[in-house]
Design a protein around this motif. Structure first.
Motif, PDB file in Angstrom:
ATOM      1  N   UNK A  24      52.414  41.740  29.923  1.00  0.00           N
ATOM      2  CA  UNK A  24      53.697  42.116  29.329  1.00  0.00           C
ATOM      3  C   UNK A  24      54.685  42.645  30.370  1.00  0.00           C
ATOM      4  N   UNK A  25      54.195  43.026  31.539  1.00  0.00           N
ATOM      5  CA  UNK A  25      55.073  43.555  32.586  1.00  0.00           C
ATOM      6  C   UNK A  25      56.036  42.499  33.117  1.00  0.00           C
ATOM      7  N   UNK A  26      55.646  41.234  33.049  1.00  0.00           N
ATOM      8  CA  UNK A  26      56.479  40.171  33.615  1.00  0.00           C
ATOM      9  C   UNK A  26      57.824  40.093  32.897  1.00  0.00           C
ATOM     10  N   UNK A  27      57.838  40.286  31.589  1.00  0.00           N
ATOM     11  CA  UNK A  27      59.125  40.225  30.879  1.00  0.00           C
ATOM     12  C   UNK A  27      60.026  41.390  31.295  1.00  0.00           C
TER      13      UNK A  27
ATOM     14  N   UNK B 237      59.962  36.109  38.272  1.00  0.00           N
ATOM     15  CA  UNK B 237      59.009  35.866  37.193  1.00  0.00           C
ATOM     16  C   UNK B 237      57.736  35.203  37.725  1.00  0.00           C
ATOM     17  N   UNK B 238      57.913  34.208  38.578  1.00  0.00           N
ATOM     18  CA  UNK B 238      56.753  33.517  39.149  1.00  0.00           C
ATOM     19  C   UNK B 238      55.945  34.447  40.049  1.00  0.00           C
ATOM     20  N   UNK B 239      56.625  35.211  40.903  1.00  0.00           N
ATOM     21  CA  UNK B 239      55.911  36.103  41.823  1.00  0.00           C
ATOM     22  C   UNK B 239      55.192  37.222  41.070  1.00  0.00           C
ATOM     23  N   UNK B 240      55.845  37.776  40.051  1.00  0.00           N
ATOM     24  CA  UNK B 240      55.211  38.828  39.257  1.00  0.00           C
ATOM     25  C   UNK B 240      54.028  38.274  38.460  1.00  0.00           C
ATOM     26  N   UNK B 241      54.187  37.074  37.917  1.00  0.00           N
ATOM     27  CA  UNK B 241      53.081  36.442  37.185  1.00  0.00           C
ATOM     28  C   UNK B 241      51.880  36.263  38.095  1.00  0.00           C
ATOM     29  N   UNK B 242      52.111  35.812  39.322  1.00  0.00           N
ATOM     30  CA  UNK B 242      51.010  35.666  40.279  1.00  0.00           C
ATOM     31  C   UNK B 242      50.344  37.012  40.555  1.00  0.00           C
ATOM     32  N   UNK B 243      51.131  38.059  40.736  1.00  0.00           N
ATOM     33  CA  UNK B 243      50.572  39.388  41.010  1.00  0.00           C
ATOM     34  C   UNK B 243      49.696  39.855  39.848  1.00  0.00           C
ATOM     35  N   UNK B 244      50.173  39.658  38.636  1.00  0.00           N
ATOM     36  CA  UNK B 244      49.424  40.079  37.453  1.00  0.00           C
ATOM     37  C   UNK B 244      48.163  39.243  37.290  1.00  0.00           C
TER      38      UNK B 244
END
Length: 175
Positions: A18-21, A49-56
């Motif tokens: 949920x952090x990505x949003x 969004x892509x970089x945060x999704x990868x981190x998560x």
């Protein structure tokens, strides 16, 4: 205005899907408040969004490797935005040491296109391991729309100093 002396923003979040949003909303809101051009805002939101999704995803996938003692989704990540006349840097710090790898994916694949999208939308991107603390920064440099690649003057050592000198981004997640 010289690069790195313009606007700056940081956001720290738990490594939860949920952090990505929140990262997207933060990036869009901040860049609009800085009066960034619409095309730059749209590209930055997609990239972050892509970089945060990868981190998560990698925090969850590789919880044993996480630098927070192996708690996986209990780890944190941080997003940094730096904007000046010469461009915008979007960076995501995560606690993983695994380097980002651009995947070759087919049209039928459900994923694996994130870094290809980052590559297509940015003047350049890369990652840097931090000399202090753990983890890495994955960054993308975006040129202002219609100005071509104005990031040529940003040599890697300069960019790395900019990213690693921001102790607030590192301290936010390595404490």
């Amino acid at each position: 205005m010289t690069f790195g002396r313009g606007y700056q923003s940081r956001l720290e979040l738990d490594s939860q899907p949920t952090s990505v949003r929140w990262v997207r909303a933060h990036t869009e809101g901040v860049l609009r408040s800085w009066s960034a051009p619409e095309a730059l805002v749209e590209n930055a939101v997609l990239i972050v969004s892509e970089l945060a999704t990868n981190a998560v995803q990698h925090a969850a996938d590789d919880s044993a490797e996480a630098c927070d003692g192996g708690h996986g989704t209990g780890s944190r990540f941080a997003v940094g935005l730096w904007m000046a006349d010469s461009g915008l840097v979007v960076a995501v710090y995560d606690q993983m040491r695994r380097p980002p790898v651009q995947q070759k994916s087919s049209l039928e694949s459900d994923g694996g296109r994130g870094l290809a999208l980052v590559d297509a939308l940015s003047a350049r991107w890369g990652y840097a391991y931090l000399s202090q603390g753990y983890g890495k920064l994955v960054y993308a440099v975006l040129s202002p729309p219609g100005q071509g690649d104005t990031t040529v003057a940003l040599m890697e050592p300069t960019l790395q100093r900019l990213l690693t000198a921001d102790a607030g981004l590192l301290a936010a997640v390595s404490a």
